[in-house]
Design a protein around this motif. Structure first.
Motif, PDB file in Angstrom:
ATOM      1  N   GLN A 316       0.887  -1.168   0.123  1.00  0.00           N
ATOM      2  CA  GLN A 316      -0.001   0.012  -0.166  1.00  0.00           C
ATOM      3  C   GLN A 316       0.961   1.275   0.112  1.00  0.00           C
ATOM      4  O   GLN A 316       1.836   1.468   0.823  1.00  0.00           O
ATOM      5  N   VAL A 317       0.659   2.028  -1.067  1.00  0.00           N
ATOM      6  CA  VAL A 317       1.588   3.374  -1.281  1.00  0.00           C
ATOM      7  C   VAL A 317       0.715   4.479  -0.994  1.00  0.00           C
ATOM      8  O   VAL A 317      -0.687   4.535  -1.163  1.00  0.00           O
ATOM      9  N   VAL A 318       0.955   5.930  -0.713  1.00  0.00           N
ATOM     10  CA  VAL A 318       0.551   7.017  -0.754  1.00  0.00           C
ATOM     11  C   VAL A 318       0.894   7.760  -1.874  1.00  0.00           C
ATOM     12  O   VAL A 318       1.992   8.143  -2.237  1.00  0.00           O
ATOM     13  N   GLU A 319      -0.019   8.091  -2.717  1.00  0.00           N
ATOM     14  CA  GLU A 319       0.202   8.936  -4.241  1.00  0.00           C
ATOM     15  C   GLU A 319      -0.525  10.216  -3.806  1.00  0.00           C
ATOM     16  O   GLU A 319      -1.760  10.417  -3.427  1.00  0.00           O
ATOM     17  N   LYS A 320       0.036  11.377  -4.495  1.00  0.00           N
ATOM     18  CA  LYS A 320      -0.429  12.313  -4.618  1.00  0.00           C
ATOM     19  C   LYS A 320      -1.293  12.634  -6.034  1.00  0.00           C
ATOM     20  O   LYS A 320      -0.670  12.430  -6.971  1.00  0.00           O
ATOM     21  N   VAL A 327      -4.772   6.611  -1.069  1.00  0.00           N
ATOM     22  CA  VAL A 327      -4.139   5.228  -0.818  1.00  0.00           C
ATOM     23  C   VAL A 327      -4.095   4.571  -2.206  1.00  0.00           C
ATOM     24  O   VAL A 327      -5.195   4.569  -3.148  1.00  0.00           O
ATOM     25  N   ALA A 328      -3.097   4.051  -2.536  1.00  0.00           N
ATOM     26  CA  ALA A 328      -3.093   2.852  -3.946  1.00  0.00           C
ATOM     27  C   ALA A 328      -2.556   1.665  -3.717  1.00  0.00           C
ATOM     28  O   ALA A 328      -1.572   1.519  -2.623  1.00  0.00           O
ATOM     29  N   HIS A 329      -2.863   0.664  -4.227  1.00  0.00           N
ATOM     30  CA  HIS A 329      -2.311  -0.762  -4.256  1.00  0.00           C
ATOM     31  C   HIS A 329      -1.303  -0.898  -5.432  1.00  0.00           C
ATOM     32  O   HIS A 329      -2.009  -0.779  -6.421  1.00  0.00           O
ATOM     33  N   ALA A 368      -5.016  -3.290   6.498  1.00  0.00           N
ATOM     34  CA  ALA A 368      -5.517  -3.064   5.028  1.00  0.00           C
ATOM     35  C   ALA A 368      -6.418  -1.742   4.875  1.00  0.00           C
ATOM     36  O   ALA A 368      -7.223  -1.321   5.734  1.00  0.00           O
ATOM     37  N   LEU A 369      -6.056  -1.045   3.973  1.00  0.00           N
ATOM     38  CA  LEU A 369      -7.143   0.242   3.664  1.00  0.00           C
ATOM     39  C   LEU A 369      -7.671   0.123   2.348  1.00  0.00           C
ATOM     40  O   LEU A 369      -7.056  -0.555   1.374  1.00  0.00           O
ATOM     41  N   ARG A 370      -8.779   0.853   1.904  1.00  0.00           N
ATOM     42  CA  ARG A 370      -9.102   0.596   0.679  1.00  0.00           C
ATOM     43  C   ARG A 370      -8.686   1.502  -0.295  1.00  0.00           C
ATOM     44  O   ARG A 370      -8.203   2.547   0.105  1.00  0.00           O
ATOM     45  N   GLU A 371      -8.542   1.200  -1.375  1.00  0.00           N
ATOM     46  CA  GLU A 371      -7.856   1.938  -2.517  1.00  0.00           C
ATOM     47  C   GLU A 371      -8.792   3.224  -2.812  1.00  0.00           C
ATOM     48  O   GLU A 371      -9.843   3.216  -2.913  1.00  0.00           O
ATOM     49  N   GLY A 372      -7.763   4.151  -2.872  1.00  0.00           N
ATOM     50  CA  GLY A 372      -8.551   5.736  -3.065  1.00  0.00           C
ATOM     51  C   GLY A 372      -9.061   6.282  -1.889  1.00  0.00           C
ATOM     52  O   GLY A 372      -9.442   7.443  -2.020  1.00  0.00           O
ATOM     53  N   LEU A 373      -8.515   5.795  -0.893  1.00  0.00           N
ATOM     54  CA  LEU A 373      -8.992   6.407   0.388  1.00  0.00           C
ATOM     55  C   LEU A 373      -7.917   7.818   0.566  1.00  0.00           C
ATOM     56  O   LEU A 373      -6.835   7.559   0.410  1.00  0.00           O
ATOM     57  N   ALA A 374      -8.643   9.013   0.933  1.00  0.00           N
ATOM     58  CA  ALA A 374      -7.873  10.105   1.184  1.00  0.00           C
ATOM     59  C   ALA A 374      -6.971  10.221   2.482  1.00  0.00           C
ATOM     60  O   ALA A 374      -7.471   9.492   3.452  1.00  0.00           O
TER      61      ALA A 374
END
Length: 393
Positions: A316-320, A327-329, A368-374
């Protein structure tokens, strides 16, 4: 009046039953409506700086878990070489001694007398040898003049040779007696520290009875057993980072020797790692850690950051995206697992491909976090990224 009272009671009971049924139906209807209502979707999460790190190119060492016992390279059990009463012990546990220092004495009276007896026997044998030699010298002159036979001269020669042998035997016996007398005094074979005092003053001990134990703490090594398959990849000079008795700090050790054969029964191969001299190291401590077998330059993340709850491993990565972080997978291919020898206490690392160097990765503790979560940070994003980079380094 009786009929009216009866009908009144029946009416109250019926009304109570109807009210109970109505409340039950109403409760079920509310539950169904609650279940049918859409669940609230989380759209935002706040992260601390410790929840993220930067995946950079790092050198990790592929390791082999080892454990063993710290042992002194020079270790001696000092035993009694003669039987007798312990007359003197000059040291106790923890005392430092030098090579040749007297440590204990066993009553030498008996051995002094034996040595004196052997010396006197040697003197007597020397006198007999001198007499036999003079007799032989005299007989040689008489044989030359023809006064005695050759047989008599040969007999005197044999007597002289027997006297010489007896003298040598007496000297050897005196040497043996002298050695027994010397063995009554126990000295340190090398410089070290007394580890154990097993005998007390006045105690009578037999031959080979343990008196003291001596260790030299200046040279220590770890004796670690390995399985035959694990020992194949071990080489002299490889470095290990070890913990002693579960202490938080690590010490460095280097493979010094490898046993050429497997032990009978256990089939283990003994590996000996030399420890750097450090304050507080002791003979007999338990050590465990990782032995480095090979180094690799890879994009590394903590092993717990790689998630396996999907068919393919991912992180899980953090993207701008635009003006916000989310959040992105990212699917990854897992490579070698190892440790950073500069930070042996840190979590094991794993090399991955599928993410770029510098990516901000969520640690395993986040879950685990949902993809696209701010995502927002407890501090400014720039400061968070800087802190994450510092953690990774």
């Amino acid at each position: 009046m009786k009929n009216k009272t009866r009908w009144l009671i029946i009416t109250v009971i019926v009304l109570a039953l109807v009210a109970g049924i109505w409340r039950a139906l109403a409760s079920k209807r509310v539950q169904k409506e609650a279940a049918a209502a859409p669940a609230a979707v989380q759209t935002h999460i706040e992260l601390a700086n410790s929840d993220v790190l930067t995946a950079n190119m790092r050198e990790i060492t592929q390791g082999l878990a080892i454990s063993g016992t710290v042992k002194a390279l020079n270790y001696a059990i000092i035993k009694a070489r003669v039987a007798g009463e312990v007359k003197d012990i000059t040291v106790r546990e923890g005392d430092a001694v030098v090579a040749g220092q007297v440590l204990a004495r066993i009553d030498p009276t008996e051995y002094q007398r034996r040595w004196q007896q052997a010396q006197e026997q040697a003197v007597a044998a020397k006198a007999q040898m001198d007499i036999a030699q003079r007799q032989w010298d005299s007989n040689q002159s008489l044989v030359a003049q023809g006064f005695i036979s050759k047989l008599a001269s040969d007999n005197s020669l044999a007597s002289y040779q027997g006297a010489v042998a007896s003298h040598k035997a007496a000297i050897a016996g005196a040497d043996v007696a002298r050695k027994s007398l010397d063995d009554a005094t126990l000295v340190a074979p090398f410089a070290g520290v007394i580890a154990l005092r097993a005998a007390q003053l006045g105690e009578r001990v037999g031959i080979d009875a343990k008196i003291l134990e001596l260790v030299d703490l200046r040279q220590l090594e770890v004796e670690a057993p390995l399985s035959p398959s694990e020992s194949i990849d071990v080489r002299v000079g490889q470095v290990a980072m070890l913990q002693l008795e579960d202490r938080p700090s690590f010490v460095q050790a280097k493979v010094q020797r490898i046993s050429p054969s497997a032990q009978t029964g256990s089939r283990s191969v003994m590996v000996y790692l030399r420890l750097d001299p450090q304050q507080g190291l002791r003979h007999g401590l338990f050590a465990k850690g990782t032995l480095g077998l090979g180094k690799h330059q890879v994009i590394a993340v903590p092993l717990s950051a790689v998630r396996s709850d999907r068919p393919q491993p991912y992180v899980q990565v953090v993207e701008k995206v635009g003006e916000r972080f989310q959040v992105a997978h990212k699917n990854v291919v897992v490579g070698v697992t190892g440790i950073d020898l500069a930070q042996p206490e840190a979590e094991p690392l794993v090399g991955v491909t599928g993410i770029a160097a510098g990516s901000t990765v969520l640690t395993g503790q986040v879950g685990a976090l949902r993809e696209g979560l701010a995502v927002t940070y407890t501090t400014a994003p720039a400061a968070a990224a800087s802190s994450a980079s510092a953690v990774a380094k």
